[in-house]
Design an enzyme around this catalytic site. Structure first.
Site, mmCIF file in Angstrom:
data_model
loop_
_atom_site.group_PDB
_atom_site.id
_atom_site.type_symbol
_atom_site.label_atom_id
_atom_site.label_comp_id
_atom_site.label_asym_id
_atom_site.label_seq_id
_atom_site.Cartn_x
_atom_site.Cartn_y
_atom_site.Cartn_z
ATOM 1 N N SER A 168 0.443 -2.050 -0.918
ATOM 2 C CA SER A 168 -0.972 -2.283 -0.642
ATOM 3 C C SER A 168 -1.729 -0.962 -0.551
ATOM 4 C CB SER A 168 -1.100 -3.113 0.645
ATOM 5 O OG SER A 168 -2.408 -3.575 0.825
ATOM 6 N N ASP A 336 -1.226 -13.575 -4.703
ATOM 7 C CA ASP A 336 -1.846 -12.469 -3.975
ATOM 8 C C ASP A 336 -3.334 -12.431 -4.302
ATOM 9 O OD1 ASP A 336 -2.630 -10.084 -2.827
ATOM 10 O OD2 ASP A 336 -0.873 -8.972 -3.495
ATOM 11 N N HIS A 365 0.679 -11.492 -0.740
ATOM 12 C CA HIS A 365 0.565 -10.075 -0.398
ATOM 13 C C HIS A 365 1.602 -9.635 0.628
ATOM 14 C CE1 HIS A 365 -1.943 -6.494 -0.882
ATOM 15 N NE2 HIS A 365 -1.836 -6.277 0.414
#
Length: 395
Positions: A168, A336, A365
């Site tokens: 991320s 995601d 995610h």
């Protein structure tokens, strides 16, 4: 309106039903090594580095029980966490499921990064965390200073190039840092989980609403500089958020997309460690990316941009500057809603190399760091990618 403000700040945490009692859980009083690694029987040493702008960061070096017996380290690998997380996220599941333990078991020399502002890297040579200047940074500073210094330190200690893993925000930092030749030349290969350089196709319903409401600007108007969910004020506001204003039973899915495979029964345990603090400026920078569809430095506005950058608009980070010779591996998911497939495809189109890809239709995610099946689904593919690198072919 204040309850909606807290929704902005909670956008990237891992809680699906955040309440005041959860937020106020006591943070760990010991080190990451003492809390999570040593109890599992693994070796762990604490390291401290100082960035060029004065922040004091913690790094941990982890080795498996087998490595403890041989006193030999394999290829060095740095794990870089995402937003509102810290290095503890790599150790929150069992030793057979957590990436930090898995890599150590496969013989890697595992290093754990913790960016400025997190509870493990809460220091500066002159500033206190109560100073607003302490929080005057965004992800571009995490890339140019924090990650660059971590890579340099590891390179010096290991006397070899390193493997870089990001998740991320850790991938945003990685992309930006790798456009800098001095960083890229110390990296053997990069593995990026939920890769982000563009965010303009974010489809998470709650995040879209936050951006539309310009709630990042409201935070600034309230005079906030730090985002710390363990403060009484934010805890009470988050509690009110989940008390009649919105349905928190599926809060996580409205922010990240549906996560298929992480153990929801462990959320209270996860909240003993997450979330970690970040800066309001960092959140503003991420919202700029969503609104503008750009991968650029922080936008201060016309006049301050000229004073800061010498141009009226903030400079872009050019993915084309990442060396074509640098091997890259990416893992991303069809569920995601933050690292959207369309944005990932745009990133791929701008990179000079052709990364190896792992696409998992059902992964969201959070699954890439906390899925109970991530070792088989993701991590073994990553390890195979690392082992195929020519400089480590004999390992």
């Amino acid at each position: 309106m204040k309850w909606l403000l807290v929704a902005v700040l909670t956008a990237f945490t891992i809680s699906s039903a955040v309440t005041q009692s959860h937020i106020l859980r006591g943070s760990p009083v010991n080190s990451l090594c003492a809390d999570l690694v040593h109890p599992a029987g693994y070796s762990c040493t604490e390291h401290t580095i100082q960035t060029k702008d004065g922040y004091i960061l913690a790094l941990q070096r982890v080795a498996s029980p087998a490595q403890n017996l041989t006193f030999q380290y394999g290829p060095p690998v740095l794990l870089q966490h995402g937003l509102f997380m810290a290095g503890d996220v790599w150790f929150l599941d069992s030793t057979k499921e957590s990436l930090g333990f898995v890599l150590a078991d496969y013989g890697f020399d595992v290093w754990i990064g913790n960016v400025r502002g997190t509870r493990y890297s809460y220091g500066h040579v002159t500033l206190s965390e109560t100073d607003k200047e302490f929080w005057d940074w965004s992800w571009q500073d995490l890339a140019m200073y924090d990650l660059a210094e971590m890579v340099q330190y590891m390179y010096s200690v290991a006397n070899s190039k390193i493997f870089l893993v990001g998740h991320s925000q850790g991938t945003i930092m990685s992309f930006a840092a790798l456009t800098q030749p001095r960083v890229a030349e110390m990296v053997e290969a990069a593995a990026l989980l939920c890769p982000i350089s563009y965010l303009d196709h974010v489809t998470a319903p709650l995040v879209e609403r936050m951006v539309f409401m310009h709630l990042d600007q409201m935070v600034v108007a309230l005079g906030l500089h730090q985002i710390n969910f363990r403060s009484d004020t934010l805890a009470k506001l988050v509690d009110s958020l989940c008390d009649g204003h919105m349905d928190c039973t599926d809060f996580l899915s409205s922010i990240t997309g549906k996560n298929c495979c992480f153990n929801a029964s462990r959320i209270e345990y996860y909240l003993d460690y997450e979330p970690h603090p970040s800066s309001v400026k960092n959140l503003r920078h991420l919202f700029q990316m969503i609104r503008k569809g750009s991968f650029a430095k922080f936008d201060y506005g016309f006049l301050k941009n000229i004073l800061t950058y010498g141009t009226s608009k903030p400079p872009e980070f050019e993915l084309g500057l990442i060396p074509a010779s640098l091997p890259v591996w990416m893992g991303y998911g069809g569920s995601d809603l933050l690292a959207d497939v369309t944005d990932v495809e745009r990133t791929l189109a701008e990179l000079p190399s052709r990364p190896e890809l792992l696409y998992l239709e059902n992964y969201g995610h959070i699954d890439f760091v906390l899925s109970t099946s991530a070792k088989e689904d993701v991590y073994l593919h990553m390890i195979q990618f690392f082992r195929a690198r020519k400089n480590f072919s004999s390992w």
